[in-house]
Design an enzyme around this catalytic site. Structure first.
Site, PDB file in Angstrom:
ATOM      1  N   LYS A 214      43.848 -91.918 -71.866  1.00  0.00           N
ATOM      2  CA  LYS A 214      43.643 -91.589 -73.279  1.00  0.00           C
ATOM      3  C   LYS A 214      44.903 -90.953 -73.869  1.00  0.00           C
ATOM      4  CE  LYS A 214      38.685 -91.078 -72.502  1.00  0.00           C
ATOM      5  NZ  LYS A 214      37.640 -90.178 -72.012  1.00  0.00           N
ATOM      6  N   GLY A 315      29.071 -91.381 -73.879  1.00  0.00           N
ATOM      7  CA  GLY A 315      27.648 -91.700 -74.085  1.00  0.00           C
ATOM      8  C   GLY A 315      27.500 -93.023 -74.815  1.00  0.00           C
TER       9      GLY A 315
END
Ligand code: HSE
Length: 441
Positions: A214, A315
């Site tokens: 990231k 999620g």
């Protein structure tokens, strides 16, 4: 490819979804449940053209309409009626070949695949450029949090100087438990696994691989340069001890796993420094308030000043939200026969090796409590050109603990100082060594 025809409002844009795990199933659900809203926002209906899965009979969170499931992902992305492809399989292969095939087939692509983008982003960007299609990937960094679009578009007229991110929820949960409950790393990891935050094999999260991917993506966008995962200095949190966390607390700090991307103009030529490691930050810093498994990205830029983006970083449903946002954008572009912003790597900045990166250190040392000890410790710092900012001493029975915080110096100078300290006869043990971030000097 039917995109040119798709400008007619009565003709739907056909979407292929690759992968139907926790994110893919939520993407399929939202495309179905929000179909009216999506059609109104895009200007054409988005119709599910197929969902590629590994096994047709696997249990899944969503019911996929009959006839749409297929195990032939390559066949799906090559179909002439597919306009848009969503890749949520993850990993390098077959995701890379499928994205390249989809672009070659004239489809725009939305992906959440941080590992692939961080390892081989340029190949994908070049393929998108050649095909004249979009490649969007907001969901690849920090789940639902809009951070890539702000860097790529909203801040395109500004000059970003630093990005500090908490971009891994698992490690943030573990460090938060260590801070609030005083538990050790193993106990906090077990709790994270019991609660479903950490995988059975937690290596990618706890050793910082996920955050490093990231960081590479954030740095590339922030500094208009190509930064890959291999350019990112990476340290995980498995060596963080309860003593480190307690020491941070004594200093008014908290330990966080940070992804740090900096523009360094003090080097010989403008460069970027990109690293992931645990660090102490002051409790007054906005990132210190990011608790549990939440993510946040703190951006500093010349004109805007300081910005913080906060929210759920993982999620199924939050990640699907970011995917759908990209889907609407690439669908609008496809309808308009246009492309969004492609790769911007014109600045082509060098990536500094970690040794040349400037940081501050917190060092806790158990020493003999006698005359001259402090002088020897101070000499070790000065020998390597490292200036001391503060020293605190706590007395014990026959020994003492010194806690030294340095001013900024290169990482190489600071590592050498710690090495020298470890070899001093008056030093019993260097009990905690950690970088200190989040305060400008
Ligand atoms: N495993 C990651 C996390 C989420 O814990 O934040 C996916 O990148």
């Amino acid at each position: 490819m039917s995109t040119s025809d798709a400008g007619r409002a009565d003709k739907p844009l056909r979407v292929a979804v690759l992968g139907c795990g926790s994110v893919g199933s939520q993407v399929v659900r939202l495309i179905d449940e929000q179909s009216e809203e999506l059609a109104a926002r895009v200007g054409a209906r988005l119709e599910l053209g197929g969902v590629a899965v590994r096994r047709l009979d696997a249990p899944r969170e969503v019911e996929v309409p009959e006839g749409l499931l297929t195990t032939d992902a390559h066949g799906l992305v090559s179909r002439p009626d597919i306009d848009l492809v969503i890749e949520v399989i993850g990993g390098i292969e077959p995701a890379r070949s499928l994205i390249l095939a989809a672009l070659e087939n004239g489809a725009s692509v939305v992906t959440a695949n941080k590992a692939l983008l961080a390892e081989d982003g340029p190949t994908l960007f070049e393929a998108a450029e050649k095909a004249g299609r979009d490649l969007y990937y907001e969901a690849a960094v920090a789940g639902a949090i809009p951070i890539l679009r702000p860097l790529r578009e909203s801040l395109a007229g500004d000059r970003v100087t630093r990005v500090l991110g908490i971009v891994n929820g698992t490690t943030n949960f573990i460090l938060d438990r260590m801070d609030t409950a005083g538990t050790g790393f193993s106990e906090a990891l077990e709790e994270a696994q019991d609660l479903g935050y950490a995988e059975a094999d937690p290596t990618a999260d706890v050793e910082g691989f996920d955050a490093a991917a990231k960081a590479a993506i954030l740095a590339s966008l922030a500094f208009h340069s190509r930064v890959t995962a291999a350019d990112v200095h990476r340290e995980g949190i498995s060596d963080v001890t309860a003593a480190d966390v307690a020491s941070a607390r004594d200093m008014g700090c908290v330990v966080k796993l940070l992804a740090i991307c900096e523009l360094r103009e003090d080097a010989d030529e403008p460069a970027v420094a990109v690293r992931v490691h645990p660090a102490m930050i002051p409790r007054s810093h906005p990132l210190a308030s990011v608790r549990e498994a939440y993510n946040a990205v703190f951006v500093e830029s010349e004109a805007a000043g300081q910005l913080m983006f906060y929210g759920p970083g993982a999620g199924g449903s939050p990640t699907a939200s970011a995917v759908l946002g990209d889907l609407v954008t690439v669908a609008r572009n496809a309808l308009a026969g246009a492309r969004g912003v492609g790769e911007s790597a014109y600045a082509d900045r060098r990536v500094l090796p970690m040794g040349e990166t400037r940081t501050r250190y917190h060092v806790a040392i158990d020493v003999d409590d006698r005359a001259g000890v402090l002088a020897q410790v101070a000499t070790a710092f000065s020998e390597h050109g490292v200036s001391i900012q503060t020293v605190r001493q706590e007395g014990r029975d026959l020994d003492a603990q010194l806690v030294v915080v340095s001013h900024e110096a290169t990482d190489a100078q600071l590592s050498a100082t710690v090495e020298t300290l470890r070899h001093l006869e008056i030093v019993r043990e260097v009990t905690s060594v950690m970088r200190v971030e989040g305060e400008s000097e």
